[in-house]
Design a protein around this motif. Sequence first.
Motif, PDB file in Angstrom:
ATOM      1  N   UNK A 295      84.846  97.266  15.148  1.00 28.88           N
ATOM      2  CA  UNK A 295      83.451  97.285  15.586  1.00 28.88           C
ATOM      3  C   UNK A 295      83.170  98.513  16.441  1.00 28.88           C
ATOM      4  N   UNK A 296      84.074  98.824  17.355  1.00 20.03           N
ATOM      5  CA  UNK A 296      83.904  99.997  18.203  1.00 20.03           C
ATOM      6  C   UNK A 296      83.893 101.277  17.363  1.00 20.03           C
ATOM      7  N   UNK A 297      84.761 101.342  16.388  1.00 19.27           N
ATOM      8  CA  UNK A 297      84.799 102.500  15.494  1.00 19.27           C
ATOM      9  C   UNK A 297      83.492 102.613  14.708  1.00 19.27           C
ATOM     10  N   UNK A 298      82.991 101.495  14.198  1.00 19.19           N
ATOM     11  CA  UNK A 298      81.722 101.499  13.468  1.00 19.19           C
ATOM     12  C   UNK A 298      80.579 101.961  14.368  1.00 19.19           C
ATOM     13  N   UNK A 299      80.598 101.515  15.633  1.00 20.23           N
ATOM     14  CA  UNK A 299      79.559 101.909  16.579  1.00 20.23           C
ATOM     15  C   UNK A 299      79.633 103.404  16.872  1.00 20.23           C
ATOM     16  N   UNK A 300      80.845 103.941  17.009  1.00 21.17           N
ATOM     17  CA  UNK A 300      81.026 105.364  17.302  1.00 21.17           C
ATOM     18  C   UNK A 300      80.521 106.226  16.151  1.00 21.17           C
ATOM     19  N   UNK A 301      80.899 105.876  14.934  1.00 23.80           N
ATOM     20  CA  UNK A 301      80.466 106.636  13.763  1.00 23.80           C
ATOM     21  C   UNK A 301      78.949 106.543  13.612  1.00 23.80           C
ATOM     22  N   UNK A 302      78.400 105.367  13.837  1.00 24.70           N
ATOM     23  CA  UNK A 302      76.951 105.179  13.754  1.00 24.70           C
ATOM     24  C   UNK A 302      76.229 106.039  14.789  1.00 24.70           C
ATOM     25  N   UNK A 303      76.755 106.066  16.005  1.00 29.22           N
ATOM     26  CA  UNK A 303      76.124 106.852  17.071  1.00 29.22           C
ATOM     27  C   UNK A 303      76.069 108.330  16.681  1.00 29.22           C
ATOM     28  N   UNK A 304      77.151 108.835  16.086  1.00 27.31           N
ATOM     29  CA  UNK A 304      77.174 110.224  15.644  1.00 27.31           C
ATOM     30  C   UNK A 304      76.198 110.437  14.486  1.00 27.31           C
ATOM     31  N   UNK A 305      76.178 109.514  13.524  1.00 26.76           N
ATOM     32  CA  UNK A 305      75.252 109.633  12.397  1.00 26.76           C
ATOM     33  C   UNK A 305      73.801 109.650  12.875  1.00 26.76           C
ATOM     34  N   UNK A 306      73.496 108.790  13.838  1.00 18.24           N
ATOM     35  CA  UNK A 306      72.151 108.767  14.406  1.00 18.24           C
ATOM     36  C   UNK A 306      71.820 110.109  15.054  1.00 18.24           C
ATOM     37  N   UNK A 307      72.766 110.646  15.809  1.00 16.84           N
ATOM     38  CA  UNK A 307      72.543 111.919  16.492  1.00 16.84           C
ATOM     39  C   UNK A 307      72.341 113.054  15.484  1.00 16.84           C
ATOM     40  N   UNK A 308      73.140 113.071  14.428  1.00 22.52           N
ATOM     41  CA  UNK A 308      72.991 114.095  13.398  1.00 22.52           C
ATOM     42  C   UNK A 308      71.629 113.992  12.705  1.00 22.52           C
ATOM     43  N   UNK A 309      71.185 112.790  12.443  1.00 21.11           N
ATOM     44  CA  UNK A 309      69.877 112.575  11.825  1.00 21.11           C
ATOM     45  C   UNK A 309      68.766 113.081  12.740  1.00 21.11           C
ATOM     46  N   UNK A 310      68.882 112.785  14.026  1.00 22.53           N
ATOM     47  CA  UNK A 310      67.875 113.232  14.986  1.00 22.53           C
ATOM     48  C   UNK A 310      67.831 114.759  15.065  1.00 22.53           C
ATOM     49  N   UNK A 311      68.990 115.383  15.080  1.00 24.29           N
ATOM     50  CA  UNK A 311      69.028 116.843  15.171  1.00 24.29           C
ATOM     51  C   UNK A 311      68.369 117.500  13.961  1.00 24.29           C
ATOM     52  N   UNK A 312      68.485 116.871  12.805  1.00 26.09           N
ATOM     53  CA  UNK A 312      67.801 117.399  11.618  1.00 26.09           C
ATOM     54  C   UNK A 312      66.291 117.424  11.806  1.00 26.09           C
ATOM     55  N   UNK A 313      65.812 116.512  12.644  1.00 23.90           N
ATOM     56  CA  UNK A 313      64.365 116.405  12.902  1.00 23.90           C
ATOM     57  C   UNK A 313      63.973 117.040  14.238  1.00 23.90           C
ATOM     58  N   UNK A 314      64.861 117.813  14.819  1.00 23.89           N
ATOM     59  CA  UNK A 314      64.637 118.477  16.108  1.00 23.89           C
ATOM     60  C   UNK A 314      64.469 117.493  17.261  1.00 23.89           C
TER      61      UNK A 314
END
Length: 464
Positions: free
Chosen positions: A95-114
């Motif tokens: 679960x912690x690993x899934x949360x960590x990967x998700x947090x990074x994916x969310x951040x990468x998505x946000x950066x694409x949108x500035x």
Amino acid sequence: MVDVFIGEGSQVPGSFRDPAGHVFELNGRLYRTVTEFGASGYEAARDAQMFQDLSEKGWLVPILKECPGGGTDRYTLEIERLQWITYPYEWSFELLKAAAVFHIDLHLYLLQRDFTLTDATAYNVQFRGVTPVFIDHLSIRPYRDGEFWSAHRQFCEQFLNPLLLRAYVGRPHNAWYRGSMEGVSVADMAAILPTRRKLSWNTLTNVVLQNRFQSGTSGDATKISIAGKKLPKQAFVGMLRQLRKWISSLVPGDKRKTVWADYSLTNTYNDAEREAKHQFVSAYVADSQPLSVIDLGCNTGEYSERALAAGARSVIGFDFDVQAIDQAYHTALKKKLSFTPLFLDARNPSPNQGWMNQERSSFSQRFRADGVLALAFEHHLAIAHNVPLVSFIEWLLSIAPTGVVEFVPKSDPTVQKMLALREDIFPDYDADNFDNLLRQQARVIRKQMVSHSGRTLFQFSQLP
């Protein structure tokens, strides 16, 4: 209307640190204020449809309504309320690993949108089943060109280091995380990592050098200051992608099977007895119709899955065996079950803790359901840890008004093994006494012996 619920609602203690806004509860509904400090970031994300897009992806809890704020608040938002709030020290490695990967994916998505995230606390991630979801709308703000990832150390301490503790040292993160509440510090992680692990580029940059920067002298701090410096967005994105790749590759380092990891395959039931137990659980769910179920001692989730198949809408499971709940995670993920397996030491459940003993709520405050399963569970408390049966029953009834509990007698091989290692100081430990004690606090609807060793299931409901 806004002034009424802000004045009469109770503030969620865990939200007090955020200058951008706070979370309140009123009549079972959840609200978030947006202060003048947080208004510009909120408005930018709202106008760019970030909240709507992320909610449609299932990555962010939806905002149900926006109202003008009262007093010093610019806005008040009604937020969709999640059924369960869990903490990182209750999560399994997976679960912690899934949360960590998700947090990074969310951040990468946000950066694409500035856009970007103001922080990297693991407490901003929750779960629907085993699917992570972000809960802090006010952590999303516009990206500033060239900015450094100021939350890098926080991410490492709350996500990465607890994973490394299990992957590289072979120790679960749960007790350590609960003790510090902010994860595993870079100083502690650097101190306990095997030397050979420190030589890799990933560990060097995310643990060793971070510890050096943090513990350096004031002169060192001047040398490594980021003031006036810029990090190109491409480099920022590359850093996140590399971190994601590394975390995705991590696996638990404790390879030796625990006692209960294969319990669902190696228990003392034969096929007919196991099926009888399944049928009893199914009949209970059909009869009592609990929409939510807490499964104590869930192991790999076998009976949680049966409860869902019989009609329960959601199950949250608890077990002490970290390998078992890792397996339960993979089962829930593969079968898309509305089932969240968590770590629990029932002798010492999560307490109220943090600032003023209120910042993080206790197990008893957060976990109550329509029904509870306690299968092959009570003897681990009563025999192994001297918890009186009457106290165990009282605790069980505080979790749910209906349920199924299994009593495991002294004639059972498991209890015999437990007693072989200690003195038998339990003269009243038998099925008849358990039955009598249960009937003093609840109504026994039915009971059934389901094994040749005398294991007995009781379906119960609270007394009126």
